[in-house]
Design an enzyme around this catalytic site. Structure first.
Site, PDB file in Angstrom:
ATOM      1  CG  ASN A   9      -1.688   1.215   1.461  1.00  9.20           C
ATOM      2  OD1 ASN A   9      -1.782   2.057   0.568  1.00  9.20           O
ATOM      3  ND2 ASN A   9      -2.275   1.349   2.647  1.00  9.20           N
ATOM      4  CD1 TRP A  10       3.612   1.223  -2.805  1.00 17.34           C
ATOM      5  CD2 TRP A  10       3.778   2.510  -4.631  1.00 17.34           C
ATOM      6  NE1 TRP A  10       4.485   0.609  -3.665  1.00 17.34           N
ATOM      7  CE2 TRP A  10       4.605   1.378  -4.801  1.00 17.34           C
ATOM      8  CE3 TRP A  10       3.718   3.452  -5.657  1.00 17.34           C
ATOM      9  CZ2 TRP A  10       5.370   1.164  -5.953  1.00 17.34           C
ATOM     10  CZ3 TRP A  10       4.480   3.261  -6.811  1.00 17.34           C
ATOM     11  CH2 TRP A  10       5.298   2.122  -6.957  1.00 17.34           C
ATOM     12  CE  LYS A  11      -0.058   3.131   4.836  1.00 21.26           C
ATOM     13  NZ  LYS A  11       0.123   3.216   6.275  1.00 21.26           N
ATOM     14  CG  HIS A  93      -5.600   1.775   5.543  1.00 18.24           C
ATOM     15  ND1 HIS A  93      -5.169   2.714   6.454  1.00 18.24           N
ATOM     16  CD2 HIS A  93      -4.561   0.923   5.360  1.00 18.24           C
ATOM     17  CE1 HIS A  93      -3.922   2.436   6.796  1.00 18.24           C
ATOM     18  NE2 HIS A  93      -3.532   1.348   6.147  1.00 18.24           N
ATOM     19  CD  GLU A  95      -2.683   5.369   7.041  1.00 10.86           C
ATOM     20  OE1 GLU A  95      -2.696   5.428   5.797  1.00 10.86           O
ATOM     21  OE2 GLU A  95      -1.738   4.875   7.689  1.00 10.86           O
ATOM     22  CD  GLU A 163      -3.167  -2.685   7.488  1.00 16.29           C
ATOM     23  OE1 GLU A 163      -2.106  -2.924   6.922  1.00 16.29           O
ATOM     24  OE2 GLU A 163      -3.811  -1.638   7.311  1.00 16.29           O
ATOM     25  N   GLY A 169       3.018   2.100  10.759  1.00 17.35           N
ATOM     26  CA  GLY A 169       3.990   3.175  10.602  1.00 17.35           C
ATOM     27  C   GLY A 169       4.750   3.523  11.872  1.00 17.35           C
ATOM     28  CB  SER A 209       5.668  -1.969  11.907  1.00 17.18           C
ATOM     29  OG  SER A 209       5.297  -0.629  12.196  1.00 17.18           O
ATOM     30  N   GLY A 230       2.964  -1.156   4.201  1.00 15.37           N
ATOM     31  CA  GLY A 230       2.976   0.253   3.823  1.00 15.37           C
ATOM     32  C   GLY A 230       4.382   0.703   3.470  1.00 15.37           C
ATOM     33  N   GLY A 231       5.070   1.290   4.451  1.00 16.60           N
ATOM     34  CA  GLY A 231       6.383   1.899   4.219  1.00 16.60           C
ATOM     35  C   GLY A 231       7.369   0.998   3.485  1.00 16.60           C
TER      36      GLY A 231
HETATM   37  P1  PGA Z   1       3.189   0.168   7.532  1.00 17.90           P
HETATM   38  O1  PGA Z   1       1.687   0.365   7.017  1.00 17.90           O
HETATM   39  O2  PGA Z   1       3.712  -1.094   6.909  1.00 17.90           O
HETATM   40  O3  PGA Z   1       3.920   1.392   7.031  1.00 17.90           O
HETATM   41  O4  PGA Z   1       3.136   0.094   9.010  1.00 17.90           O
HETATM   42  C1  PGA Z   1       0.822  -0.722   6.891  1.00 17.90           C
HETATM   43  C2  PGA Z   1      -0.502  -0.269   6.331  1.00 17.90           C
HETATM   44  O5  PGA Z   1      -1.015   0.781   6.748  1.00 17.90           O
HETATM   45  O6  PGA Z   1      -1.086  -0.946   5.462  1.00 17.90           O
END
Ligand code: PGA
Length: 249
Positions: A9-11, A93, A95, A163, A169, A209, A230-231
């Site tokens: 997920n590049w967000k 998600h 967020e 998650e 993050g 993470s 994500g990251g």
């Molecule tokens: P992260 O994000 O790997 O940067 O913790 C995961 C996500 O939100 O899907």
């Protein structure tokens, strides 16, 4: 047998230059033994899908509107994502639940719209730190499952991503026991609601993470069928070892 899935997920990260990461990922994992999904920002989706064509990588969106079309300025429908080359979309998600006040019923409607448009809905669930500390994680997950997963879910059209919000993050990861407890709980509830066939075929991803250094341990937990990353999905050099860890798990 559930086919493993490594999803990135590049967000809200990535402009044209970032597409080279996708190219290098596709070159490294041409014969992947697992499914690979990259969800770039909507602005890159079409070009990402062109790069991914004839590779082992699939492209997904990060959100969709619950309606197929209409007067919703700035929104994107599931059908539009499919038209641009997506085969999946992340919905719910944390967020989006936080930034856009999305409730379980919104997530369910989006998941249904995604499925109706022929996409796989990657439905995200997870507790906050306060909920974890109050020891009601499983209650929260149960409520999110009942509210966010549509009745027409199958192993093909739905993937669930657990998650924990406090792990996203932050570099903080639940213990393997905590991950296993929630994944076993989700699996059991899916089997109860949808029957054993469907319940056992839905893939369960862990997210929060995930890094090259912890991926293998997490993938060894029963009922973890992959990760939503994500990251560490932004750079091929980070995501590639996660994919390899999943292939050997
Ligand atoms: P992260 O994000 O790997 O940067 O913790 C995961 C996500 O939100 O899907």
């Amino acid at each position: 047998m559930r086919r493993k899935l490594a999803a990135g997920n590049w967000k809200m990260n990535g402009i044209s230059a970032g597409l080279t990461e996708l190219q290098s990922l596709a070159a490294t994992h041409a014969d992947a033994d697992v499914d690979i999904l990259i969800c770039p920002p909507a602005t890159l989706l079409h070009r990402a899908a062109e790069i991914a064509q004839d590779t082992s990588i699939r492209i997904g969106g990060q959100d969709c509107h619950a309606n197929a079309a209409g007067a919703h300025t700035g929104d994107i429908s599931a059908q539009m994502l499919g038209d641009a080359g997506a085969t999946a979309v992340i919905v719910g998600h944390s967020e989006r639940r936080e930034d856009h006040d999305e409730r379980n019923e919104d997530v369910r409607a989006k998941a249904k719209a995604a499925i109706d448009a022929g996409l796989t809905a990657v439905i995200c669930l997870g507790e906050s730190l306060a909920q974890r500390e109050a020891a009601n994680t499983l209650d929260i997950i149960a409520g999110q499952m009942s509210g966010s997963i549509p009745d027409l879910a199958t192993g093909e059209n739905v993937v669930i991503a657990y998650e924990p919000i406090w792990a996203i993050g932050t570099g903080k990861v639940p213990t393997l026991e905590q991950i296993g407890e929630v994944h076993d709980f989700i699996r059991a509830r899916l089997e109860r609601r949808f029957g054993e066939g469907v319940g056992r075929s839905v893939r369960l991803l862990y997210g929060g993470s995930v890094k090259p250094g912890n991926a293998a341990d997490i993938f060894a937990v029963p009922n973890v069928d992959g990760a939503l990353v994500g990251g560490a999905s932004l750079k091929a050099a980070d995501f590639s070892p996660i994919i390899s860890a999943l292939e050997t798990s």
